[in-house]
Design an enzyme around this catalytic site. Structure first.
Site, PDB file in Angstrom:
ATOM      1  N   HIS A 453       6.302   9.888   4.032  1.00 20.38           N
ATOM      2  CA  HIS A 453       7.229   8.952   4.659  1.00 20.38           C
ATOM      3  C   HIS A 453       7.293   9.092   6.177  1.00 20.38           C
ATOM      4  O   HIS A 453       7.532   8.115   6.883  1.00 20.38           O
ATOM      5  CB  HIS A 453       8.578   9.017   3.961  1.00 20.38           C
ATOM      6  CG  HIS A 453       8.463   8.426   2.586  1.00 20.38           C
ATOM      7  ND1 HIS A 453       8.127   9.196   1.484  1.00 20.38           N
ATOM      8  CD2 HIS A 453       8.503   7.159   2.156  1.00 20.38           C
ATOM      9  CE1 HIS A 453       8.023   8.400   0.443  1.00 20.38           C
ATOM     10  NE2 HIS A 453       8.248   7.166   0.806  1.00 20.38           N
ATOM     11  N   ARG A 560      12.464  -1.081   2.761  1.00 16.37           N
ATOM     12  CA  ARG A 560      12.756   0.181   2.052  1.00 16.37           C
ATOM     13  C   ARG A 560      14.245   0.455   2.235  1.00 16.37           C
ATOM     14  O   ARG A 560      14.673   0.890   3.299  1.00 16.37           O
ATOM     15  CB  ARG A 560      11.906   1.322   2.626  1.00 16.37           C
ATOM     16  CG  ARG A 560      10.420   1.221   2.283  1.00 16.37           C
ATOM     17  CD  ARG A 560       9.675   2.460   2.784  1.00 16.37           C
ATOM     18  NE  ARG A 560       8.331   2.558   2.235  1.00 16.37           N
ATOM     19  CZ  ARG A 560       7.226   2.145   2.845  1.00 16.37           C
ATOM     20  NH1 ARG A 560       7.297   1.581   4.030  1.00 16.37           N
ATOM     21  NH2 ARG A 560       6.040   2.288   2.268  1.00 16.37           N
ATOM     22  N   ARG A 597      13.682  -3.983  -1.603  1.00 12.32           N
ATOM     23  CA  ARG A 597      13.387  -3.098  -2.726  1.00 12.32           C
ATOM     24  C   ARG A 597      14.627  -2.269  -3.029  1.00 12.32           C
ATOM     25  O   ARG A 597      15.231  -1.707  -2.112  1.00 12.32           O
ATOM     26  CB  ARG A 597      12.228  -2.170  -2.361  1.00 12.32           C
ATOM     27  CG  ARG A 597      12.011  -1.102  -3.420  1.00 12.32           C
ATOM     28  CD  ARG A 597      10.834  -0.234  -3.119  1.00 12.32           C
ATOM     29  NE  ARG A 597      11.119   0.757  -2.104  1.00 12.32           N
ATOM     30  CZ  ARG A 597      10.205   1.607  -1.635  1.00 12.32           C
ATOM     31  NH1 ARG A 597       8.966   1.539  -2.058  1.00 12.32           N
ATOM     32  NH2 ARG A 597      10.523   2.501  -0.719  1.00 12.32           N
ATOM     33  N   ASN A 713       0.234   2.948  -2.243  1.00 13.49           N
ATOM     34  CA  ASN A 713       0.391   4.396  -1.990  1.00 13.49           C
ATOM     35  C   ASN A 713       0.610   5.124  -3.310  1.00 13.49           C
ATOM     36  O   ASN A 713      -0.055   6.108  -3.616  1.00 13.49           O
ATOM     37  CB  ASN A 713       1.578   4.668  -1.069  1.00 13.49           C
ATOM     38  CG  ASN A 713       1.477   3.903   0.236  1.00 13.49           C
ATOM     39  OD1 ASN A 713       0.392   3.505   0.634  1.00 13.49           O
ATOM     40  ND2 ASN A 713       2.602   3.675   0.893  1.00 13.49           N
ATOM     41  N   ASP A 714       1.568   4.639  -4.060  1.00 18.23           N
ATOM     42  CA  ASP A 714       1.833   5.290  -5.345  1.00 18.23           C
ATOM     43  C   ASP A 714       0.773   4.941  -6.385  1.00 18.23           C
ATOM     44  O   ASP A 714       0.376   5.795  -7.174  1.00 18.23           O
ATOM     45  CB  ASP A 714       3.225   4.906  -5.861  1.00 18.23           C
ATOM     46  CG  ASP A 714       4.289   5.778  -5.208  1.00 18.23           C
ATOM     47  OD1 ASP A 714       4.076   7.003  -5.145  1.00 18.23           O
ATOM     48  OD2 ASP A 714       5.308   5.234  -4.753  1.00 18.23           O
ATOM     49  N   ARG A 724       0.358  12.434  -3.259  1.00 19.79           N
ATOM     50  CA  ARG A 724       0.220  11.791  -1.955  1.00 19.79           C
ATOM     51  C   ARG A 724       0.749  12.662  -0.827  1.00 19.79           C
ATOM     52  O   ARG A 724       0.484  12.402   0.337  1.00 19.79           O
ATOM     53  CB  ARG A 724       0.916  10.425  -1.943  1.00 19.79           C
ATOM     54  CG  ARG A 724       2.408  10.504  -2.097  1.00 19.79           C
ATOM     55  CD  ARG A 724       3.027   9.139  -2.360  1.00 19.79           C
ATOM     56  NE  ARG A 724       3.474   8.480  -1.153  1.00 19.79           N
ATOM     57  CZ  ARG A 724       4.182   7.358  -1.130  1.00 19.79           C
ATOM     58  NH1 ARG A 724       4.493   6.754  -2.279  1.00 19.79           N
ATOM     59  NH2 ARG A 724       4.563   6.811  -0.017  1.00 19.79           N
ATOM     60  N   CYS A 761       1.970  -4.078  -0.518  1.00 13.91           N
ATOM     61  CA  CYS A 761       2.854  -3.529   0.528  1.00 13.91           C
ATOM     62  C   CYS A 761       2.592  -2.058   0.799  1.00 13.91           C
ATOM     63  O   CYS A 761       3.284  -1.445   1.602  1.00 13.91           O
ATOM     64  CB  CYS A 761       4.318  -3.747   0.175  1.00 13.91           C
ATOM     65  SG  CYS A 761       4.826  -2.870  -1.308  1.00 13.91           S
TER      66      CYS A 761
END
Ligand code: PEP
Ligand code: MG
Length: 829
Positions: A453, A560, A597, A713-714, A724, A761
């Site tokens: 992050h 986010r 989200r 990413n996930d 990650r 995204c």
């Protein structure tokens, strides 16, 4: 302090090749005899002493890589043949010099002839030399060594003379490697030098042979597998068994600009990490922990303060455990041991009692804690002992950790000088948020990866960033002129003038390109053959929303919402959330979509007020929508706030980490119920595709969900089963891996079959190399970090949909991410 042997960052000791026992993190600069013994050998580099006691051969080895100091800093106080009593001094060392010039001061005490040992029970924690028991050793009943060392009768096989390659000779580590190899054979193996012989299975015996680099040694073996043993050991002796270990540092040049603590620079002072945010920055190193926080002095409720202190200490312990475990997993047990020692400091009752006394006298927890640890640090530093002074530095570090936890989240901007390259172990979102952004030109963390992050936030700010950096970066003094290369993942700690000039040129070229992209940013992103791709932005707060129109963002593909929830003591209520979402929606205006989200915590992001049971695998645990479904009051408040704010703009909502239809339906149902209750119009509701389950079931989800947003990413982390946040996996953690691309293809096909749109995204949306592939796979929208939006739009305009489709087809059939990147380079430059 006793350190378990397997935490010693040297495999000869950690894997017990040199023998079994313990290591000591010393507080004194003298080595005392741990038992009555006879001195067998003092190594010629004076850093190691071997003792014989009750049939055991005991090696005491001070520090790691200390052989390379060639005796400098060590004073032997005994010689071979001396009889010593427990507590007699064996050798003295200059702790300051050795600490600076060697890899570690960890001192190993091991029994080399383990065949005499039935069991070893090491002690733990702090011990006093010559007073406390270090380890209890149970001997085997019959000394098996007698037969093993008896002169063998079979015919011997000998090698030709071998010139020993090891630059430091056969000291403990290479001797241990040879011994481990010799023990694999049943043959009796000896090393012979100038007529003197050593049992190759015995580290002590080999060390006693005093073999230096360039000496000629013969391997002689007798027994069934003698010829194999000779061949194996001869080969080992002819290689540099110290290769792969960093050489001992050379003395630092006497320059104030070069830190003494950066004792072991890699090639020309360049430290390696993992690229996390593109661009290159020249600036001054700024160690984030260098600032001292000044908390509120007084507090009204001592009980509350004491609870806050306990909670902060507990949280710090958890952080330290996690840090240590991570380093151990990465094979950096030595660094991990430092954090284990930090944790011990936190458990010191004297420290906590002193803070408690302050709290009872009316001080705030943070103030009392700060007074308590600073007083101890000062005391340690005033002692004329470099090792205790070093403990003071440790205590200061760990004291600050707790202090940050106590006062963190107060939003006060940190005083960062202009042109700062911020260096930290890890940056929490609140850390970045509290930095003065105008003054930070680069971010460098020793933890994390491109999708952590901190990296996401750095990209959001358009600041070059490197994650997973060599921890030696933490030793650079604040103010050192450095270059941070976010593209190559490097920190140059001593750039020369020619390099600075090249960088300045590159920065100028980058700035020109960015200016022209920005000038065209307001126009849509349409391929050369007329296909339009929506390019929107990822944001994490209201500030970000204000910047979206400036960079030509056609909306927000991912808000986010964690920004509202992290680093506070209680969740924001419905009204506060409504106001924040409305502010974001208004900043975007009525035309631009805003996809909010719902809360995505768990995994690597914890909330102090949302209890999650300890999990062995937090990324596979209660995360994202799973967590919010388990906290219905919290989830309901957020859903209501989003729905209430939806009338202020073009709002959509999506859920993170959806894996099952049941989760989706439960979340969707809650939205429906609250919407009916509030009486507001429906908003589009979608899911994030971050699990293979969601991608594979996309067609099934598409019958019910309004849209999809692929969190690459996930999705990459879960598809490749690579954490990650693990910097060691970062180079392979590529969203362009064909396995991930196949899941994206499947998602797009499933969605389009029911007329649903698909966005991406994750970080891949802002990766210029990924753009042609994603467009070719049929993705409708790319949501990139704000500063990258103009570049993504510019890239789309250079492409044709037809060519992108062909690229995607080839990419789906490639072998890995690197091959896909090669295909893109070949086809699109
Ligand atoms: C993702 O996983 O790609 C994503 C966009 O979500 P986050 O990075 O916040 O987990
Ligand atoms: Mg995600």
């Amino acid at each position: 302090m006793i350190v378990p042997l397997d935490r010693v960052p040297d495999e000869a000791f950690a894997q017990r090749l040199a023998g079994d026992g313990i290591a000591i993190d010393p507080l004194s600069d003298r080595v005392l005899a741990p038992c009555d013994a006879r001195v067998l050998q003092v190594h010629r580099a004076n850093h190691a002493v071997t003792l014989a006691a009750r049939g055991l051969e005991i090696i005491i080895h001070v520090g790691l890589d200390t052989v390379m100091l060639k005796g400098e800093g060590f004073t032997p106080l005994v010689k071979a043949g001396d009889e010593v009593r427990t507590g007699d001094p064996l050798l003295a060392f200059d702790a300051d010099l050795v600490a600076r010039r060697a890899r570690s001061l960890l001192t190993e005490i091991v029994v080399a002839n383990v065949e005499r040992v039935a069991a070893i029970e090491p002690a733990a924690g702090p011990v006093t030399a010559a007073r406390d028991v270090l380890m209890r050793i149970r001997l085997v009943d019959a000394p098996a060594a007698e037969t093993a060392s008896a002169p063998p009768r079979e015919e011997s096989i000998a090698s030709a003379p071998i010139i020993v390659k090891c630059s430091a000779g056969l000291h403990a580590r290479p001797a241990a490697t040879l011994a481990a190899a010799a023990r694999r054979f049943t043959a009796d193996v000896r090393l012979v030098k100038n007529g003197h012989e050593a049992n190759a299975r015995s580290v002590v015996s080999t060390m006693a042979l005093e073999v230096a680099a360039g000496d000629a040694v013969t391997v002689v073996a007798r027994g069934d597998d003698a010829s194999d043993a000779v061949a194996t050991l001869a080969e080992l002796l002819a290689t540099d068994l110290d290769a792969g270990y960093a050489p001992a540092p050379q003395p630092s040049p006497p320059s104030a600009a070069r830190p003494e603590t950066l004792a072991r620079p890699t090639t020309e002072g360049v430290l390696q990490g993992v690229p996390a945010s593109p661009g290159i920055a020249i600036g001054n190193a700024f160690q984030l922990r260098d600032d001292d926080l000044v908390p509120e002095e007084r507090a009204a409720d001592p009980n509350r303060e004491r609870r806050a202190l306990d909670a902060a200490i507990a949280a710090a312990c958890r952080q330290l455990d996690a840090l240590r475990e991570r380093l151990e997993r990465e094979g950096r047990a030595g660094e991990g041991a430092i954090f284990a020692a930090h944790r011990e400091l936190l458990e010191d009752p004297a420290l906590v009692d002193a803070a408690d006394a302050g709290i009872r006298a009316g001080a705030s927890a943070a103030h009392a804690w700060r007074q308590a640890y600073c007083a101890q640090v000062d005391r340690l530093r005033s002692l004329d002992n470099p090792l205790l002074a070093a403990r003071g530095a440790d205590l200061r570090d760990v004291g600050r950790r707790v202090l940050h936890l106590l006062v963190g989240g107060d939003g006060a901007p940190r005083e960062v000088p202009p042109d700062s390259i911020v260096i930290a172990e890890e940056l929490a979102p609140s850390d970045i948020a509290s930095l003065d952004r105008a003054r930070v030109v680069g971010v460098c963390t020793t933890m994390g990866s491109a999708t952590s992050h901190a990296a996401i936030l750095a990209r959001g700010l358009g600041i070059p960033a490197v994650a997973g950096m060599d921890p030696r970066a933490l030793a650079l003094p604040t103010g050192t002129r450095v270059v941070l290369d976010g593209d190559a993942g490097l920190l140059d700690t001593a750039p020369d003038a020619a390099r600075m000039a090249r960088i300045a040129e590159r920065q100028a070229a980058d700035a020109r390109r960015r200016a022209s992209e920005l000038a065209a940013a307001a126009s849509p992103a349409i391929t050369r053959d007329g296909h339009r791709v929506e390019v929107v932005a990822n944001i994490g707060d209201v500030d970000g929303a204000h910047r979206v129109p400036e960079v030509g963002g056609e909306g927000v593909g991912l808000l986010r919402s964690e920004f509202l929830f992290l680093h506070r003591h209680a969740a924001p209520d419905e009204d506060e959330q409504t106001r924040s979402y409305e502010a974001v929606a208004r900043a975007l205006g009525p035309e631009r979509i805003l996809v909010i989200r719902t809360l995505d915590v768990g995994g690597d992001k914890a909330l102090p007020y949302l209890a999650v049971a300890d999990e062995a695998n937090p990324f596979l645990g209660e995360r994202g929508v799973r967590l919010t479904l388990n906290h219905p009051a919290l989830f309901r408040a957020q859903i209501r706030a989003i729905l209430r704010a939806s009338v202020s703009g073009r709002v959509a909502m999506m859920f993170p980490m959806i894996a099952t239809l049941a989760e989706w339906r439960a979340a969707r149902e809650m939205v429906e119920r609250e919407r009916a209750e509030l009486g507001v119009p429906a908003v589009p509701v979608g899911i994030m595709v971050e699990t293979a389950a969601a991608a594979l079931m996309a067609e099934r989800f598409a019958r019910e969900a309004d849209f999809f947003s692929i969190g690459t990413n996930d999705l990459t982390q879960y598809t490749l089963a690579m954490d990650r946040s693990n910097p060691r996996l970062a180079p392979q953690l590529d969203a362009l891996h064909p396995a991930v691309l196949r899941l994206i293809e499947r998602t797009v096909d499933g969605a389009h079959a029911h007329g649903r749109w698909v966005g991406v995204c994750g970080a891949a949306a802002g990766d210029i190399a990924a753009v042609p592939v994603l467009v070719g796979l049929g993705v409708d929208e790319l949501s990139a970090d704000v500063p990258l939006v103009p570049a993504v739009k510019a890239r789309v305009r250079t492409l044709s949909l037809e060519a992108c489709r062909a690229t995607a087809r080839e990419a789906l059939d490639a072998s890995d991410g690197a091959a896909v990147r090669e295909i893109v380079r070949r086809r699109h430059g």
